[in-house]
Design a protein around this motif. Structure first.
Motif, short mmCIF file in Angstrom:
data_model
loop_
_atom_site.label_atom_id
_atom_site.label_comp_id
_atom_site.label_asym_id
_atom_site.label_seq_id
_atom_site.Cartn_x
_atom_site.Cartn_y
_atom_site.Cartn_z
N ASP A 1 -4.17 11.91 -3.28
CA ASP A 1 -4.53 11.78 -1.87
C ASP A 1 -5.90 12.39 -1.60
O ASP A 1 -6.73 11.82 -0.87
CB ASP A 1 -3.48 12.47 -0.98
N ASP A 2 -6.16 13.55 -2.19
CA ASP A 2 -7.46 14.20 -2.01
C ASP A 2 -8.58 13.34 -2.56
O ASP A 2 -9.65 13.20 -1.94
CB ASP A 2 -7.48 15.56 -2.70
N MET A 3 -8.37 12.73 -3.73
CA MET A 3 -9.42 11.94 -4.36
C MET A 3 -9.63 10.61 -3.64
O MET A 3 -10.76 10.11 -3.60
CB MET A 3 -9.09 11.70 -5.83
N GLN A 4 -8.60 10.04 -3.08
CA GLN A 4 -8.76 8.79 -2.32
C GLN A 4 -9.74 8.99 -1.17
O GLN A 4 -10.52 8.09 -0.84
CB GLN A 4 -7.41 8.30 -1.78
N SER A 5 -9.75 10.17 -0.58
CA SER A 5 -10.62 10.43 0.57
C SER A 5 -12.10 10.46 0.18
O SER A 5 -12.97 10.34 1.04
CB SER A 5 -10.23 11.76 1.24
N LEU A 6 -12.38 10.61 -1.13
CA LEU A 6 -13.77 10.67 -1.60
C LEU A 6 -14.28 9.30 -2.06
O LEU A 6 -15.46 9.18 -2.43
CB LEU A 6 -13.89 11.66 -2.76
N ARG A 7 -13.44 8.30 -2.03
CA ARG A 7 -13.81 6.99 -2.53
C ARG A 7 -14.19 6.05 -1.38
O ARG A 7 -13.64 6.15 -0.29
CB ARG A 7 -12.64 6.37 -3.31
N ASP B 1 -8.05 1.66 -11.02
CA ASP B 1 -6.59 1.75 -11.21
C ASP B 1 -6.27 3.09 -11.85
O ASP B 1 -6.84 3.44 -12.89
CB ASP B 1 -6.09 0.62 -12.11
N TRP B 2 -5.37 3.82 -11.24
CA TRP B 2 -4.91 5.09 -11.78
C TRP B 2 -3.52 4.90 -12.34
O TRP B 2 -2.58 4.58 -11.60
CB TRP B 2 -4.88 6.17 -10.70
N ILE B 3 -3.34 5.11 -13.63
CA ILE B 3 -2.04 4.92 -14.29
C ILE B 3 -1.50 6.28 -14.70
O ILE B 3 -2.16 7.03 -15.43
CB ILE B 3 -2.17 4.00 -15.52
N ALA C 1 -11.14 15.33 -14.72
CA ALA C 1 -10.12 14.37 -14.27
C ALA C 1 -10.49 13.79 -12.92
O ALA C 1 -10.32 12.59 -12.68
CB ALA C 1 -8.75 15.06 -14.20
N ARG C 2 -11.03 14.60 -12.03
CA ARG C 2 -11.43 14.10 -10.72
C ARG C 2 -12.60 13.12 -10.84
O ARG C 2 -12.69 12.16 -10.07
CB ARG C 2 -11.79 15.26 -9.81
N GLY C 3 -13.51 13.36 -11.78
CA GLY C 3 -14.59 12.40 -12.01
C GLY C 3 -14.06 11.05 -12.44
O GLY C 3 -14.54 10.00 -11.99
N VAL C 4 -13.05 11.06 -13.31
CA VAL C 4 -12.41 9.81 -13.73
C VAL C 4 -11.78 9.10 -12.53
O VAL C 4 -11.93 7.89 -12.34
CB VAL C 4 -11.35 10.07 -14.82
N LEU C 5 -11.09 9.87 -11.69
CA LEU C 5 -10.42 9.29 -10.53
C LEU C 5 -11.42 8.72 -9.53
O LEU C 5 -11.11 7.77 -8.81
CB LEU C 5 -9.53 10.33 -9.86
N LEU D 1 9.63 14.10 -13.31
CA LEU D 1 9.63 13.63 -11.93
C LEU D 1 9.25 14.75 -10.97
O LEU D 1 8.59 14.52 -9.95
CB LEU D 1 11.00 13.07 -11.56
N ASP D 2 9.61 15.97 -11.32
CA ASP D 2 9.30 17.12 -10.47
C ASP D 2 7.81 17.39 -10.41
O ASP D 2 7.31 17.98 -9.45
CB ASP D 2 10.05 18.35 -10.99
N ARG D 3 7.09 16.97 -11.46
CA ARG D 3 5.64 17.21 -11.50
C ARG D 3 4.85 16.19 -10.68
O ARG D 3 3.63 16.30 -10.58
CB ARG D 3 5.15 17.16 -12.96
N MET D 4 5.51 15.21 -10.12
CA MET D 4 4.80 14.16 -9.41
C MET D 4 4.25 14.61 -8.06
O MET D 4 3.27 14.05 -7.57
CB MET D 4 5.72 12.95 -9.22
N ALA D 5 4.85 15.61 -7.44
CA ALA D 5 4.37 16.06 -6.12
C ALA D 5 2.93 16.56 -6.17
O ALA D 5 2.09 16.13 -5.38
CB ALA D 5 5.31 17.11 -5.55
N PRO D 6 2.57 17.47 -7.11
CA PRO D 6 1.17 17.90 -7.15
C PRO D 6 0.22 16.79 -7.56
O PRO D 6 -0.94 16.76 -7.12
CB PRO D 6 1.17 19.04 -8.18
N ILE D 7 0.68 15.86 -8.39
CA ILE D 7 -0.16 14.71 -8.74
C ILE D 7 -0.44 13.87 -7.51
O ILE D 7 -1.57 13.41 -7.27
CB ILE D 7 0.51 13.87 -9.84
N ASP D 8 0.59 13.66 -6.69
CA ASP D 8 0.45 12.87 -5.48
C ASP D 8 -0.57 13.52 -4.53
O ASP D 8 -1.42 12.84 -3.94
CB ASP D 8 1.81 12.74 -4.80
N ARG D 9 -0.51 14.84 -4.40
CA ARG D 9 -1.47 15.54 -3.53
C ARG D 9 -2.89 15.39 -4.06
O ARG D 9 -3.83 15.18 -3.29
CB ARG D 9 -1.09 17.02 -3.43
N GLU D 10 -3.04 15.50 -5.37
CA GLU D 10 -4.37 15.36 -5.97
C GLU D 10 -4.92 13.95 -5.73
O GLU D 10 -6.10 13.77 -5.41
CB GLU D 10 -4.28 15.64 -7.47
#
Length: 204
Positions: A120-126, A97-99, A88-92, A109-118
């Motif tokens: 943020d981490d991947m944005q730093s590698l781009r 565009d991440w959908i 998944a990180r390779g795709v990101l 909606l409760d599951r969005m917090a860990p997705i948001d953290r992930e």
């Protein structure tokens, strides 16, 4: 992309790829999920009118360009992060565009917090930031509503800083029961989704 399975990632990817094809963008559909659901769908349907590539590997972001030819769009069916984080990180790392398909229900909606953290981490590698957006999926009404769970979910996600696409996908058998069947995309919400995504890219 999403943290969990069963949220409509494969359905969204397949229908979006068909919508892009109908729009003249000649997509490549990359099945990066080890379950190979998109590839199997194509086989059962007698083939899609665009290539489907199975690439469930952690360095998918390094390999995709070898298969592009003159394709003007790539759609990934990403695996769930909780079981296949490296893929998944390779795709990101590759996708511009991440959908995130999200059903307007409290548990989703409760599951969005860990997705948001992930994310943020991947944005730093781009080298360039990706555009991340939520696709409200399996909504209760064919049209957008100003009240009820669909509207509440849109408001809650927006307040938490998520970009929520204008297009939403209603809960219809046309989509939920389509696995393995040929896809007729004209006149559907996925054509609207393709148009919105193309417009977003043009504006960017």
């Amino acid at each position: 992309m999403n943290l969990k399975p069963g949220v409509g990632k494969t359905t969204s990817a397949v229908w979006l790829a068909h919508a892009l094809h109908a729009s003249g963008l000649s997509p490549l559909l990359v099945d990066s999920d080890p379950a190979s659901s998109a590839l199997r769908w194509s086989e059962l349907a007698g083939g899609f009118p665009f290539p489907v590539l199975a690439l469930p590997v952690g360095d998918v972001h390094r390999r995709v360009n070898d298969f592009l030819d003159n394709r003007r769009a790539v759609v990934f069916d990403a695996p769930q992060m909780e079981d296949h984080a490296q893929i998944a990180r390779g795709v990101l790392r590759y996708a511009s565009d991440w959908i995130i398909p999200v059903t307007p229900a409290p548990i989703e909606l409760d599951r969005m917090a860990p997705i948001d953290r992930e994310m943020d981490d991947m944005q730093s590698l781009r080298s360039r930031p990706a555009r991340a957006a939520v696709l409200l999926n399996r909504t209760n009404r064919p049209d957008a509503t100003r009240t009820g769970p669909d509207a509440d979910a849109r408001e809650a996600l927006t307040e938490r800083g998520f970009d929520v696409l204008s297009t939403h996908i209603p809960r219809l058998d046309l989509y939920s029961q389509s696995f393995g069947s040929p896809v007729e995309v004209k006149g559907t919400a996925y054509m609207d989704l393709a148009e919105e995504l193309v417009n977003r890219q043009d504006a960017a």
